[in-house]
Each structure stands twice: as C-alpha cells, then as structure tokens.
Design a protein around this motif. Structure first.
Motif, mmCIF file in Angstrom:
data_model
loop_
_atom_site.group_PDB
_atom_site.id
_atom_site.type_symbol
_atom_site.label_atom_id
_atom_site.label_comp_id
_atom_site.label_asym_id
_atom_site.label_seq_id
_atom_site.Cartn_x
_atom_site.Cartn_y
_atom_site.Cartn_z
ATOM 1 N N UNK A 80 42.074 14.152 44.605
ATOM 2 C CA UNK A 80 40.902 15.005 44.692
ATOM 3 C C UNK A 80 41.051 16.095 45.752
ATOM 4 N N UNK A 81 40.561 17.279 45.404
ATOM 5 C CA UNK A 81 40.347 18.343 46.372
ATOM 6 C C UNK A 81 38.842 18.493 46.545
ATOM 7 N N UNK A 82 38.433 19.451 47.367
ATOM 8 C CA UNK A 82 36.992 19.669 47.540
ATOM 9 C C UNK A 82 36.321 20.094 46.238
ATOM 10 N N UNK A 83 37.132 20.597 45.282
ATOM 11 C CA UNK A 83 36.588 21.042 43.995
ATOM 12 C C UNK A 83 36.963 20.100 42.855
ATOM 13 N N UNK A 120 47.671 26.607 49.285
ATOM 14 C CA UNK A 120 47.987 28.000 48.986
ATOM 15 C C UNK A 120 49.207 28.073 48.084
ATOM 16 N N UNK A 121 49.153 28.970 47.097
ATOM 17 C CA UNK A 121 50.285 29.232 46.205
ATOM 18 C C UNK A 121 50.466 30.741 46.090
ATOM 19 N N UNK A 122 51.385 31.160 45.236
ATOM 20 C CA UNK A 122 51.588 32.585 45.014
ATOM 21 C C UNK A 122 50.382 33.230 44.334
ATOM 22 N N UNK A 123 49.505 32.394 43.786
ATOM 23 C CA UNK A 123 48.278 32.885 43.166
ATOM 24 C C UNK A 123 47.121 32.956 44.165
ATOM 25 N N UNK A 124 47.376 32.601 45.433
ATOM 26 C CA UNK A 124 46.343 32.638 46.449
ATOM 27 C C UNK A 124 45.868 31.241 46.833
ATOM 28 N N UNK A 125 44.728 31.162 47.507
ATOM 29 C CA UNK A 125 44.167 29.880 47.934
ATOM 30 C C UNK A 125 43.631 29.131 46.719
ATOM 31 N N UNK A 126 44.060 27.888 46.557
ATOM 32 C CA UNK A 126 43.655 27.096 45.398
ATOM 33 C C UNK A 126 42.622 26.028 45.736
ATOM 34 N N UNK A 127 42.326 25.876 46.987
ATOM 35 C CA UNK A 127 41.360 24.849 47.363
ATOM 36 C C UNK A 127 41.783 24.141 48.636
ATOM 37 N N UNK A 128 41.208 22.976 48.845
ATOM 38 C CA UNK A 128 41.484 22.209 50.063
ATOM 39 C C UNK A 128 41.500 20.721 49.725
ATOM 40 N N UNK A 129 42.503 20.020 50.230
ATOM 41 C CA UNK A 129 42.592 18.583 49.979
ATOM 42 C C UNK A 129 41.348 17.878 50.500
ATOM 43 N N UNK A 130 40.847 16.933 49.724
ATOM 44 C CA UNK A 130 39.666 16.182 50.137
ATOM 45 C C UNK A 130 40.091 15.023 51.034
ATOM 46 N N UNK A 131 39.625 15.045 52.262
ATOM 47 C CA UNK A 131 39.918 13.977 53.219
ATOM 48 C C UNK A 131 38.587 13.486 53.764
ATOM 49 N N UNK A 132 38.339 12.193 53.635
ATOM 50 C CA UNK A 132 37.062 11.620 54.058
ATOM 51 C C UNK A 132 37.284 10.555 55.118
ATOM 52 N N UNK A 133 36.209 10.199 55.771
ATOM 53 C CA UNK A 133 36.254 9.131 56.761
ATOM 54 C C UNK A 133 34.990 8.293 56.607
ATOM 55 N N UNK A 134 34.913 7.216 57.365
ATOM 56 C CA UNK A 134 33.768 6.314 57.299
ATOM 57 C C UNK A 134 33.332 5.952 58.712
#
Length: 246
Positions: free
Chosen positions: A129-132, A153-167
């Motif tokens: 999962x990413x944020x999207x 980030x790729x050659x197409x630009x920013x693709x999102x952000x890895x989803x990292x959660x905590x508890x």
C-alpha cells in the motif's frame, strides 16, 4: 503427592510450549522482518486441590500458568540487497499490505517485488500500500527511486508515498503468520527513515536462543525427574501399605 505431581506437570506442559516458541524463533533466524516471541508465565493459586486432607485447609497450591506470548519488536539489522524494490525501515512503523478480503495487514518485511502486471507486492504476494492504495509501475516509469520519507519518484514524476503506520501500543498487534500482523486504529508513522535497496533482518539472536534452549531443556529434564521420583515414591508407598494389609 497428587498436588506435587500436578504442579510439576503444569510446569512441564508450559516448558513444552516454551520450547516450541524457541524452536520457531531459531527456525526464522534468517527470515526477513521476523520478530521473535517470548512466553510469559504467571502463578495460578488454587485454594482447593486433591489430597488436601493432608494439608492445612487454608494452604493454597501454586501452579505454573502460561500468561501470554509476546512479540519483541526490537529492530533487526539492515542488510543491503541492491534490489530497487527492497525497502528497510530504520525507524518505528510498519509497511501496510492489502489482504485478499480488502483489509490491511502490517509487516516490517520490505522484501518487495513486481508481479507480472507491474504491481508492487510483498514476499507473500499481497499488494503493497501507498497513501493512495496499491501501486503499479510501467516501462515508462523507468528507474524507481524511493526517498527516506517514502516518497516514490520515477521518470514520470512523483508517483506517491509508501504507506507506513504505527500503533500507540504495538503489543496489541496480533501475529497472523508470514511476518504479518493484524491491528486496529493505525496512525501515520512519525519520522520515517526508509532505506532503498535493503531489508531488515530478523531480530532473533542465535546465541540468546541457544541459551534459552539449554535452560528450557534442563528445566524440563529436572521436572521430569521430579515426576519420576514421585511415581517411585507412590509405588513404594503402595507396596508398603500392601504388606501391612497382608
């Protein structure tokens, strides 16, 4: 004698369970993202027990009771792999993956790869999962770069952000296998530090587990000797009583 045997057997039963936990830890010493487990014991006091006629009426019998199995969330060492989709968390938090029923599970194992469609998946085959939501890469994306904060980030630009959660309390997480945990009320992890091209190793320490194995084995053998001695004492008592009756 009956009470003594019951106490010894309760201890022996829990030592067997502890041996299973230690064996499982040792079997996963090289498993990426694995978190070791420990058994915690408590004392169970029974106010009424068999053969209590030979004991004061107010005397309680103390048994060994398995309290719970707890997971040690101490970070493992980071190992470089060179795989651009491998990720290691050098901070608190968990990666999120999507289960077949649509719910999320959480893991410290960042051994990720692309499936045949270009979707990023975990080692168990679940979408990462990413944020999207899940993410799919194409040939046009070229090289994928993931920053320390999880930005993709790729050659197409920013693709999102890895989803990292905590508890708030990681001890509430339930281990569901394959280094995955189930949990409720996840919150965004703070101060994420991610390493691309690396994975987090197991936090099992071989020397520690071998020491535990020796301790458990010795305790089990000692308890077995107590049970055997009690059996012999009962046999002698029965034999002696039989002689008097004859």
């Amino acid at each position: 004698m009956e009470n003594a045997q019951l106490v010894a057997l309760s201890r022996q039963s829990n030592l067997w369970n502890q041996l299973d936990v230690v064996a499982n830890n040792m079997a996963n010493i090289n498993t990426v993202g694995f978190k070791s487990q420990n058994l915690h014991f408590s004392e169970y006091l029974m106010p009424v027990a068999d053969a209590s006629a030979f004991l004061p009426q107010d005397r309680e019998i103390s048994y060994t009771d398995m309290f719970t199995t707890r997971t040690d969330f101490e970070h493992g060492s980071i190992k470089l792999t060179g795989n651009e989709f491998d990720l290691a968390l050098n901070s608190d938090g968990f990666f999120a993956v999507q289960m077949p029923d649509g719910t999320e599970a959480y893991t410290r194992s960042g051994a990720f790869a692309l499936d045949s469609t270009g979707q990023l998946i975990s080692a168990s085959g679940y979408p990462v999962m990413t944020d999207a939501g899940p993410i799919t890469f194409t040939v046009e994306d070229g090289r994928v770069e993931i920053a320390k904060d999880g930005t993709i980030a790729t050659e197409q630009g920013i693709r999102g952000k890895m989803k990292v959660v905590d508890f708030e309390d990681a001890r509430t997480l339930e281990k569901i296998g394959d280094t995955l945990f189930a949990g409720e009320n996840p919150i965004p992890a703070a101060q994420v530090r991610m390493v691309q091209g690396a994975v987090e190793g197991s936090n099992v320490y071989g020397v520690t587990e071998v020491t535990r194995l020796i301790e458990v084995t010795r305790a089990y053998d000692a308890t077995s000797k107590v049970v055997k001695d009690l059996d012999e004492l009962r046999r002698q008592a029965i034999g002696t009583l039989g002689k008097f009756q004859a």
